[in-house]
Design a protein around this motif. Structure first.
Motif, mmCIF file in Angstrom:
data_model
loop_
_atom_site.group_PDB
_atom_site.id
_atom_site.type_symbol
_atom_site.label_atom_id
_atom_site.label_comp_id
_atom_site.label_asym_id
_atom_site.label_seq_id
_atom_site.Cartn_x
_atom_site.Cartn_y
_atom_site.Cartn_z
ATOM 1 N N GLU A 1 -0.614 3.265 -3.138
ATOM 2 C CA GLU A 1 -1.402 4.462 -2.837
ATOM 3 C C GLU A 1 -0.718 5.729 -3.345
ATOM 4 O O GLU A 1 -1.382 6.668 -3.785
ATOM 5 C CB GLU A 1 -1.645 4.553 -1.333
ATOM 6 C CG GLU A 1 -2.627 3.515 -0.811
ATOM 7 C CD GLU A 1 -2.855 3.622 0.685
ATOM 8 O OE1 GLU A 1 -2.199 4.474 1.323
ATOM 9 O OE2 GLU A 1 -3.678 2.854 1.216
ATOM 10 N N HIS B 1 -2.585 8.063 -6.033
ATOM 11 C CA HIS B 1 -2.795 9.468 -5.672
ATOM 12 C C HIS B 1 -2.172 10.391 -6.717
ATOM 13 O O HIS B 1 -2.774 11.401 -7.113
ATOM 14 C CB HIS B 1 -2.196 9.751 -4.296
ATOM 15 C CG HIS B 1 -2.292 11.188 -3.873
ATOM 16 N ND1 HIS B 1 -3.462 11.764 -3.424
ATOM 17 C CD2 HIS B 1 -1.345 12.180 -3.850
ATOM 18 C CE1 HIS B 1 -3.245 13.033 -3.144
ATOM 19 N NE2 HIS B 1 -1.973 13.313 -3.394
ATOM 20 N N GLN C 1 -9.480 -0.915 -9.723
ATOM 21 C CA GLN C 1 -9.502 -1.837 -8.597
ATOM 22 C C GLN C 1 -10.246 -3.128 -8.948
ATOM 23 O O GLN C 1 -9.961 -4.193 -8.414
ATOM 24 C CB GLN C 1 -10.176 -1.174 -7.398
ATOM 25 C CG GLN C 1 -10.172 -2.023 -6.128
ATOM 26 C CD GLN C 1 -8.778 -2.263 -5.582
ATOM 27 O OE1 GLN C 1 -7.951 -1.355 -5.538
ATOM 28 N NE2 GLN C 1 -8.495 -3.488 -5.176
ATOM 29 N N LYS D 1 0.800 -1.219 0.000
ATOM 30 C CA LYS D 1 0.000 0.000 0.000
ATOM 31 C C LYS D 1 0.836 1.274 0.000
ATOM 32 O O LYS D 1 0.426 2.291 -0.562
ATOM 33 C CB LYS D 1 -0.947 -0.006 1.201
ATOM 34 C CG LYS D 1 -2.068 -1.022 1.093
ATOM 35 C CD LYS D 1 -3.045 -0.885 2.238
ATOM 36 C CE LYS D 1 -4.205 -1.872 2.089
ATOM 37 N NZ LYS D 1 -5.185 -1.732 3.193
#
Length: 224
Positions: A82, A86, A120, A78
């Motif tokens: 992430e 982002h 996802q 992550k």
């Protein structure tokens, strides 16, 4: 199936399908499923009920592609993923940012046209997103600096190492997934593909350090 999906419901549908296509039950020797309890439950799962109904022993397998998908899903990392999501969202979700970024790519003569959104729903789609992000990393860092954003993580050797590892792993998992699909494949061939994948993992560690150093050097030169 539009109603309940209990073991007995699945068994009923399978029986109907065997009758529809005139497939004799006595020739059934094995069943492959995912790990859902309705399928693999010890007493009332589909496989247990099927064995009782045909009254002879069959071999049951956990789908090799499903296992590989679970492996890909567990590989989250992550801290890196992430950061990538982002950054991509910052570039693409805002019209002005996206246009300015594409202009920057054109001015730099970049080999890729744009970053790719991460989906996802399709777990293995991350391979394309991460690979494109890696290719455009120097341009992304430059663009973020122009926008006054913090780029310390994208210039950190440890973070780059994790990113390089995740990129290679997702790419290899995607390639393995494709090799496990298709008709007329023998179990021996599937096993061979999995064994090759394991060997690639052993070589991956040796390749990562040199790849990260090359990109870190490119970032340093761009920074100058």
């Amino acid at each position: 199936m539009k109603d309940t999906t209990r073991g007995e419901d699945i068994l009923s549908e399978v029986k109907k399908t065997l009758v529809k296509f005139e497939l004799p039950e006595k020739k059934l020797c094995g069943v492959t499923t995912d790990g859902a309890s309705a399928l693999t439950g010890k007493n009332i799962g589909f496989i247990a009920l099927l064995k009782k109904s045909i009254n002879y022993e069959i071999i049951s397998y956990h789908c090799i592609i499903h296992q590989e998908q679970l492996c890909a899903k567990v590989l989250e990392m992550k801290n890196v993923l992430e950061l990538v999501i982002h950054t991509v969202n910052f570039i693409r979700s805002r019209g002005l940012n996206h246009r300015q970024f594409k202009q920057l790519l054109e001015g730099c003569g970049s080999e890729a046209e744009d970053v790719i959104y991460f989906s996802q729903v399709r777990l293995l789609s991350r391979a394309a997103t991460l690979k494109r992000f890696w290719i455009l990393l120097p341009e992304i860092v430059l663009f973020l600096k122009i926008k006054g954003k913090d780029t310390s993580l994208l210039e950190n050797i440890d973070c780059l190492s994790d990113l390089a590892f995740l990129i290679d792993m997702t790419q290899m998992l995607m390639e393995l997934n494709l090799k496990l699909q298709g008709k007329d494949q023998l179990i021996s061939k599937l096993f061979e593909n999995v064994e090759k994948f394991v060997l690639k993992l052993k070589l991956l560690k040796q390749q990562l350090s040199s790849k990260v150093l090359v990109h870190f050097k490119a970032l340093s030169e761009r920074k100058k």
